[in-house]
Design an enzyme around this catalytic site. Structure first.
Site, mmCIF file in Angstrom:
data_model
loop_
_atom_site.group_PDB
_atom_site.id
_atom_site.type_symbol
_atom_site.label_atom_id
_atom_site.label_comp_id
_atom_site.label_asym_id
_atom_site.label_seq_id
_atom_site.Cartn_x
_atom_site.Cartn_y
_atom_site.Cartn_z
ATOM 1 N N HIS A 42 -10.498 -9.250 1.073
ATOM 2 C CA HIS A 42 -9.814 -9.826 2.293
ATOM 3 C C HIS A 42 -10.551 -11.029 2.923
ATOM 4 O O HIS A 42 -10.296 -11.467 3.966
ATOM 5 C CB HIS A 42 -9.133 -8.941 3.523
ATOM 6 C CG HIS A 42 -7.992 -8.055 2.855
ATOM 7 N ND1 HIS A 42 -7.593 -6.992 3.422
ATOM 8 C CD2 HIS A 42 -7.173 -8.231 1.853
ATOM 9 C CE1 HIS A 42 -6.414 -6.517 2.882
ATOM 10 N NE2 HIS A 42 -6.212 -7.305 1.771
ATOM 11 N N CYS A 50 -18.243 -29.580 8.284
ATOM 12 C CA CYS A 50 -18.623 -28.814 6.976
ATOM 13 C C CYS A 50 -20.287 -29.397 6.695
ATOM 14 O O CYS A 50 -20.372 -30.485 6.593
ATOM 15 C CB CYS A 50 -17.624 -29.140 6.012
ATOM 16 S SG CYS A 50 -18.164 -28.580 4.473
ATOM 17 N N GLY A 53 -10.801 5.620 4.440
ATOM 18 C CA GLY A 53 -10.670 5.020 5.782
ATOM 19 C C GLY A 53 -9.558 3.847 5.809
ATOM 20 O O GLY A 53 -9.885 2.779 6.320
ATOM 21 N N ASN A 94 -10.189 10.571 4.471
ATOM 22 C CA ASN A 94 -9.514 9.726 5.536
ATOM 23 C C ASN A 94 -9.683 10.585 6.813
ATOM 24 O O ASN A 94 -9.547 11.979 6.689
ATOM 25 C CB ASN A 94 -8.225 9.250 5.232
ATOM 26 C CG ASN A 94 -8.061 7.871 6.047
ATOM 27 O OD1 ASN A 94 -8.761 7.220 6.795
ATOM 28 N ND2 ASN A 94 -6.702 7.573 5.925
ATOM 29 N N ALA A 138 -15.471 9.482 7.979
ATOM 30 C CA ALA A 138 -15.997 8.959 6.887
ATOM 31 C C ALA A 138 -17.492 9.411 6.857
ATOM 32 O O ALA A 138 -18.049 9.711 5.846
ATOM 33 C CB ALA A 138 -15.779 7.419 6.631
HETATM 34 C C1 BJW Z 1 -11.135 6.718 9.739
HETATM 35 C C2 BJW Z 1 -11.984 6.875 10.710
HETATM 36 C C3 BJW Z 1 -13.192 7.414 10.320
HETATM 37 C C4 BJW Z 1 -10.425 5.797 11.485
HETATM 38 N N1 BJW Z 1 -13.241 8.046 9.270
HETATM 39 N N2 BJW Z 1 -11.215 7.332 8.539
HETATM 40 C C5 BJW Z 1 6.804 -5.887 2.400
HETATM 41 C C6 BJW Z 1 6.869 -4.692 1.323
HETATM 42 C C7 BJW Z 1 5.560 -4.813 0.967
HETATM 43 C C8 BJW Z 1 4.582 -5.908 1.024
HETATM 44 C C9 BJW Z 1 4.870 -6.685 1.849
HETATM 45 C C10 BJW Z 1 6.061 -6.868 2.525
HETATM 46 N N3 BJW Z 1 5.998 -7.824 3.471
HETATM 47 C C11 BJW Z 1 4.872 -8.725 3.254
HETATM 48 C C12 BJW Z 1 4.238 -8.004 2.387
HETATM 49 C C13 BJW Z 1 3.003 -8.336 1.740
HETATM 50 C C14 BJW Z 1 1.731 -8.202 2.831
HETATM 51 C C15 BJW Z 1 1.861 -6.798 3.314
HETATM 52 O O1 BJW Z 1 1.197 -5.966 2.862
HETATM 53 N N4 BJW Z 1 2.604 -6.556 4.427
HETATM 54 C C16 BJW Z 1 2.727 -5.388 5.003
HETATM 55 C C17 BJW Z 1 2.457 -5.449 6.710
HETATM 56 C C18 BJW Z 1 3.949 -4.626 4.659
HETATM 57 N N5 BJW Z 1 0.297 -8.395 2.289
HETATM 58 C C19 BJW Z 1 0.130 -9.707 2.114
HETATM 59 O O2 BJW Z 1 0.609 -10.584 2.505
HETATM 60 C C20 BJW Z 1 -1.104 -9.565 1.209
HETATM 61 N N6 BJW Z 1 -0.927 -10.620 0.276
HETATM 62 C C21 BJW Z 1 -0.164 -10.631 -0.756
HETATM 63 O O3 BJW Z 1 0.700 -9.525 -0.945
HETATM 64 O O4 BJW Z 1 -0.242 -11.926 -1.667
HETATM 65 C C22 BJW Z 1 0.613 -11.649 -2.829
HETATM 66 C C23 BJW Z 1 0.547 -10.693 -3.832
HETATM 67 C C24 BJW Z 1 1.120 -10.406 -4.843
HETATM 68 C C25 BJW Z 1 0.887 -9.449 -5.946
HETATM 69 C C26 BJW Z 1 -0.345 -9.171 -6.183
HETATM 70 C C27 BJW Z 1 -1.405 -9.521 -5.301
HETATM 71 C C28 BJW Z 1 -0.916 -10.409 -4.067
HETATM 72 C C29 BJW Z 1 -2.295 -10.271 2.011
HETATM 73 C C30 BJW Z 1 -2.858 -9.101 2.988
HETATM 74 C C31 BJW Z 1 -3.865 -9.605 4.032
HETATM 75 C C32 BJW Z 1 -4.257 -8.448 4.905
HETATM 76 N N7 BJW Z 1 -5.349 -9.217 5.924
HETATM 77 C C33 BJW Z 1 -5.755 -8.439 7.064
HETATM 78 C C34 BJW Z 1 -6.194 -9.101 8.078
HETATM 79 C C35 BJW Z 1 -7.165 -10.261 7.582
HETATM 80 C C36 BJW Z 1 -8.713 -9.422 7.718
HETATM 81 C C37 BJW Z 1 -9.311 -9.298 9.160
HETATM 82 O O5 BJW Z 1 -9.002 -10.106 10.131
HETATM 83 O O6 BJW Z 1 -10.087 -8.324 9.320
HETATM 84 O O7 BJW Z 1 -6.643 -7.278 6.564
HETATM 85 S S1 BJW Z 1 -4.593 -7.225 7.658
HETATM 86 C C38 BJW Z 1 -5.493 -5.936 7.940
HETATM 87 O O8 BJW Z 1 -4.946 -4.800 7.423
HETATM 88 C C39 BJW Z 1 -6.737 -6.273 7.482
HETATM 89 C C40 BJW Z 1 -7.203 -4.953 6.855
HETATM 90 O O9 BJW Z 1 -8.023 -5.252 5.656
HETATM 91 C C41 BJW Z 1 -5.746 -4.262 6.171
HETATM 92 C C42 BJW Z 1 -5.765 -2.968 5.912
HETATM 93 O O10 BJW Z 1 -6.173 -1.996 7.155
HETATM 94 P P1 BJW Z 1 -6.902 -0.599 6.958
HETATM 95 O O11 BJW Z 1 -8.318 -1.151 6.625
HETATM 96 O O12 BJW Z 1 -6.021 0.200 6.238
HETATM 97 O O13 BJW Z 1 -6.913 -0.599 8.469
HETATM 98 P P2 BJW Z 1 -5.936 0.370 9.401
HETATM 99 O O14 BJW Z 1 -6.387 0.048 11.023
HETATM 100 O O15 BJW Z 1 -4.561 0.170 8.982
HETATM 101 O O16 BJW Z 1 -6.265 2.056 9.331
HETATM 102 C C43 BJW Z 1 -7.780 2.540 9.319
HETATM 103 C C44 BJW Z 1 -7.760 4.022 8.583
HETATM 104 O O17 BJW Z 1 -8.736 4.490 8.802
HETATM 105 C C45 BJW Z 1 -6.622 4.905 9.315
HETATM 106 O O18 BJW Z 1 -5.964 5.884 8.201
HETATM 107 C C46 BJW Z 1 -7.550 6.083 10.158
HETATM 108 O O19 BJW Z 1 -6.966 7.301 10.095
HETATM 109 C C47 BJW Z 1 -8.818 5.888 9.134
HETATM 110 N N8 BJW Z 1 -9.815 6.004 10.023
HETATM 111 N N9 BJW Z 1 -11.354 6.230 11.699
HETATM 112 C C48 BJW Z 1 -12.315 7.830 8.310
HETATM 113 N N10 BJW Z 1 -14.317 7.507 11.214
#
Ligand code: BJW
Length: 233
Positions: free
Chosen positions: A109, A136, A175, A201, A219
């Site tokens: 990402h 740039c 996580g 997790n 974690a």
């Molecule tokens: C602990 C802990 C501790 C806490 N110890 N654990 C409908 C259905 C399916 C898909 C789609 C749909 N509509 C649109 C889509 C696609 C879309 C998508 O998935 N949307 C969803 C909302 C449904 N995805 C995209 O658009 C992606 N691109 C794409 O699909 O391109 C097409 C493609 C096709 C085919 C192949 C490949 C590609 C792009 C996604 C970009 C995500 N970007 C973000 C933001 C940018 C980065 C930033 O600003 O930092 O990335 S979104 C955000 O979520 C960020 C993260 O990387 C990502 C995941 O979040 P994460 O890491 O899981 O965090 P949390 O907060 O959700 O969870 C934390 C976890 O930790 C929890 O479980 C806690 O319990 C745990 N935890 N403390 C251990 N101490």
């Protein structure tokens, strides 16, 4: 570890939570103050670049102030000592895996400390701000955006990730909530390639049913124990 040579590890915001970086979907999550669609889409950036640059300028500052925790350090140790294939695919934009010493890391990402010039396509390590519109360093144009994969954009290095998943003997998810695709689907891809699947997790993720085993806890406690287990078998 019997029959395991190729390991793929997926990390998410939870691994950096104990380093003081907020996760996305907790009650006090990152998007509590900013609606995701206001900051993490290319449309939002075109509509209000100042809001998005300010958000990522603040994230960059937080990343620079954070330190790796015991979970990052344990994965770095595994990377150093594991003779087989290993790939740490992180969804995180912080550099805490690298600062802990891990080498085999892929940022699907993007990265907070990278800026991408939309005029000449160059990418630059960036530790300052972008809100003030710096030129740039390569072409001089004022056209730099955070080097982050937003919703609707293609995550980085998908071919390399899919190829590692197809060869994986063990897939470990750490996580991440399993709410965002394509990362949320990796567990099923690894399973169909015959890999054993493990999640570490705080709470069960959305795709928890796809894992052979789920260990619940912070974690910083779970990851060092698991790494010790892998390296001592
Ligand atoms: C602990 C802990 C501790 C806490 N110890 N654990 C409908 C259905 C399916 C898909 C789609 C749909 N509509 C649109 C889509 C696609 C879309 C998508 O998935 N949307 C969803 C909302 C449904 N995805 C995209 O658009 C992606 N691109 C794409 O699909 O391109 C097409 C493609 C096709 C085919 C192949 C490949 C590609 C792009 C996604 C970009 C995500 N970007 C973000 C933001 C940018 C980065 C930033 O600003 O930092 O990335 S979104 C955000 O979520 C960020 C993260 O990387 C990502 C995941 O979040 P994460 O890491 O899981 O965090 P949390 O907060 O959700 O969870 C934390 C976890 O930790 C929890 O479980 C806690 O319990 C745990 N935890 N403390 C251990 N101490």
């Amino acid at each position: 570890m019997d029959g395991v040579r190729n390991i793929v590890i997926l990390t998410g915001a939870g691994i950096s939570a104990e380093s003081g970086l907020r996760t996305f979907r907790a009650d006090d999550g990152l998007w509590e103050d900013h609606r995701v669609e206001d900051v993490a889409t290319p449309q939002a950036f075109r509509r209000d670049p100042g809001l998005v640059q300010r958000f990522y300028d603040a994230r960059r500052e937080n990343v620079l102030a954070a330190e790796p925790n015991a979970a990052h350090r344990a994965l770095a140790r595994l990377d150093e000592e594991w003779d087989g294939e290993l790939l740490i695919v992180t969804q995180n934009i912080d550099d805490l895996h690298e600062r802990a010493g891990a080498k085999r890391v892929l940022h699907m990402h993007g990265q907070a400390l990278s800026a991408w010039c939309l005029a000449c396509d160059a990418r630059h390590r960036w530790t300052g701000t972008l809100l003030d519109g710096p030129g740039c360093p390569a072409c001089g144009e004022v056209a730099m955006r955070p080097d982050i994969v937003w919703f609707g954009e293609m995550p980085y290095e998908m071919e390399r990730i899919f190829s590692a998943l197809a060869r994986a003997d063990l897939f470990v998810s750490i996580g991440t909530s399993g709410a965002v695709y394509p990362a949320a689907g990796f567990v099923q891809q690894a399973r169909s390639a015959g890999a054993r699947t493990l999640e570490l997790n705080l709470d069960r993720s959305q795709g928890s049913q796809w894992f052979d085993e789920s260990r619940l806890g912070p974690a910083s406690a779970l990851v060092p124990l698991w790494v010790e287990e892998v390296l001592s078998e």
